[in-house]
Design a protein around this motif. Structure first.
Motif: not given
Length: 575
Positions: A391-398
């Motif tokens: 989830l954190n990785s998706l937030k960063l790529i967002g």
């Protein structure tokens, strides 16, 4: 209508009634009266041939001529002159339709050049479908009757047997063939071993682990799964059937045919059926009252006592099988793979946490579990830890979506420029048109030159093959253009998804799962060797096509604002 073919047929010469000559004359009179005298007639005669088959020399010549489009209409005296088989008749009408050839039957006034006549084609098709379904139903009934007699009716040969084709002569002097199953001693010894090992270990789960740990494989070199082992251990084809076996089967709602003789085995039938659902064919279990077993001519191998002990062990396990809570709330089921062996990781229930009072969940490698750590030793992943990493990785790529998508769009446009499609399509289309003109000219010559028919036909076939190749090339270029445009459109969709990722920690579990499904192809877990239970993940995104997939590693611990290293054939590292 310029050229009319008249077809006449009679099973045998009698010299009276509807002779070949009479049929031809009546057809000529009917067509002349209705369409005038300015017609060319071609006559095809088959005398001494039955209407039960289309294998007639002049009829085959007629269909060949129709395929060259030199005949405008086919006329016959009566429908059954073409065929007495509804299915054959319907297929013939379909071929005529393909070559724009009308069909006229003067007795029934069946004329496909009129709207009513064309409607008759569909009526004939309905009867053909009825005939096919009737035949299929009859075949099914015959198969069930054979099954009740204990005959092997086909399918995958069970482990422990080999199939053999047997020929014999029936009471009418006709040669018949059927399949007989015979015991393969080496495989059957292994089947018996499985029965005994199951009783020794006490559960299917432990047996699967033992089989995987020792790398015991099927005849096709595939590791045995639980489902396959269960089929082997519950199949009555292995048991020497006696009265106790019959009683057990009756008590479990099986209908039993035949008298048990303590020698031969039972064959089971009608357990499943194929259904079409959600765009694909799947098997489903039938109702219990529809299934049955029949005493076969196949010799049993497993002793009744052993077979029954195994069935009763299954019954005991079924009663005490633990009913664990549902794990539908897990985010990464179906996406998470083991980084060591590439097998899927499954959710495993842990103990209650003494601090929170909640049950812990882990992702466990399926191969590690089955082999008791012999074939894989990757550490388990704490569900909340690995899900937080993803989830954190998706937030960063967002947060870095604009840079990423700009690079993605540049690549799409570069691919579009590389396809100099317009010029190529024009060139191919021009070549296709020229070849089609050559075919038309050759067909015209063919209608007047019967002496070089074979030469012209070969040339036409070659040109048609070349036309097909050109059409395929044009279609591939057009598909590639569409794909590139779709990829460009996908970039806009991805942008909106990545915008959602910026606030993914505020979304519901269902919304988070949807984003993961739409953006992520696979997540690989690499457990750490230390006692922290941490590790790292590699995420493969669903972006563009397979050549354009993106991966990056997430190290142990919290991500914070670290730089994500994206690996792609054409996209460089971005923050």
């Amino acid at each position: 209508m310029k050229t009319v073919a008249i077809y006449s047929r009679k099973s045998k010469f009698t010299g009276k009634g509807e002779s070949i000559e009479n049929q031809i004359q009546m057809c000529k009179d009917y067509i002349t009266q209705k369409y005038g005298n300015s017609l060319t007639f071609l006559v095809y005669e088959d005398e001494g041939f039955s209407g039960g088959s289309l294998e007639r020399p002049k009829f085959k010549k007629l269909m060949k001529d129709i395929a060259t489009k030199k005949i405008d209409a086919l006329v016959c005296y009566r429908l059954d002159r073409i065929s007495r088989n509804v299915s054959d008749f319907s297929s013939t009408l379909s071929r005529l339709q393909d070559y724009n050839c009308a069909f006229i039957s003067i007795r029934e006034e069946f004329d496909t050049s009129s709207p009513m006549g064309r409607a008759m084609i569909y009526i004939a098709s309905v009867f053909a479908q009825l005939e096919r379904e009737t035949i299929a139903e009859r075949v099914k009934d015959n198969m069930l009757e054979l099954a009740k007699a204990g005959r092997w009716t086909g399918g995958k040969v069970p482990l422990g047997f080999v199939s053999e084709r047997i020929k014999n002569i029936d009471e009418n002097g006709m040669q018949r063939e059927y399949t007989l199953l015979k015991i393969n001693k080496e495989e059957m010894n292994f089947v018996e071993f499985l029965y005994k090992k199951y009783l020794e270990l006490g559960s299917l789960h432990k047996l699967e682990g033992y089989i995987t740990e020792n790398e015991l494989k099927s005849r096709n070199g595939i590791m045995f799964e639980k489902s396959t082992l269960k089929i082997i251990l519950q199949n009555p084809i292995y048991v020497k059937a006696n009265n106790e076996v019959v009683e057990y089967l009756n008590s479990n709602d099986w209908t039993v045919y035949g008298e048990a003789d303590n020698i031969h085995a039972f064959l089971s039938y009608n357990k499943t059926e194929q259904t079409f659902r959600n765009g694909k064919y799947t098997k489903r279990l039938k109702d219990k009252e529809e299934r049955f077993v029949a005493l076969s001519s196949i010799e049993g191998y497993i002793e009744p006592a052993l077979w029954l002990d195994v069935q009763r062990q299954f019954d005991r396990n079924k009663d005490k099988f633990p009913r664990l809570g549902k794990t539908h709330n897990a985010l990464l089921v179906g996406k998470l793979l083991c980084g060591e062996c590439n097998e899927y990781m499954l959710v495993q229930h842990g103990k209650l946490s003494p601090v929170t009072g909640k049950k812990n969940f882990y992702y466990n490698c399926s191969l590690k579990r089955k082999s008791h750590k012999k074939l894989c030793s990757n550490k388990n992943a704490k569900a909340d830890y690995i899900e937080k990493l993803v989830l954190n990785s998706l937030k960063l790529i967002g947060k870095s979506k604009k840079v990423f998508l700009e690079k993605l769009k540049i690549e799409y446009k570069a691919r579009l420029k590389d396809i100099d499609s317009t010029t190529e399509i024009i060139s191919l289309s021009k070549s296709l048109e020229e070849k089609k003109k050559q075919i038309d000219n050759l067909v015209t010559k063919l209608s007047f030159a019967s002496d070089i028919e074979d030469i012209l036909l070969d040339k036409i076939k070659l040109l048609k093959s070349e036309c097909t190749d050109i059409e395929t090339k044009i279609r591939k270029i057009e598909d590639k253009n569409k794909k590139t445009k779709i990829d460009d459109l996908n970039a806009d969709i991805i942008l909106s998804l990545l915008s959602e990722c910026e606030r993914i920690d505020t979304l519901s579990r269902d919304e988070q799962r949807k984003l993961i499904c739409m953006l992520i192809d696979k997540v690989y877990w690499y457990g750490s060797d230390n006692e922290s239970g941490n590790g790292k993940v590699k995420i493969k995104f669903l972006v563009g096509n397979d050549d354009n997939s993106i991966e990056f590693d997430i190290p142990e611990g919290n991500l914070g604002e670290k730089k994500l290293q994206f690996c792609s054939p054409s996209i460089s590292s971005i923050k």
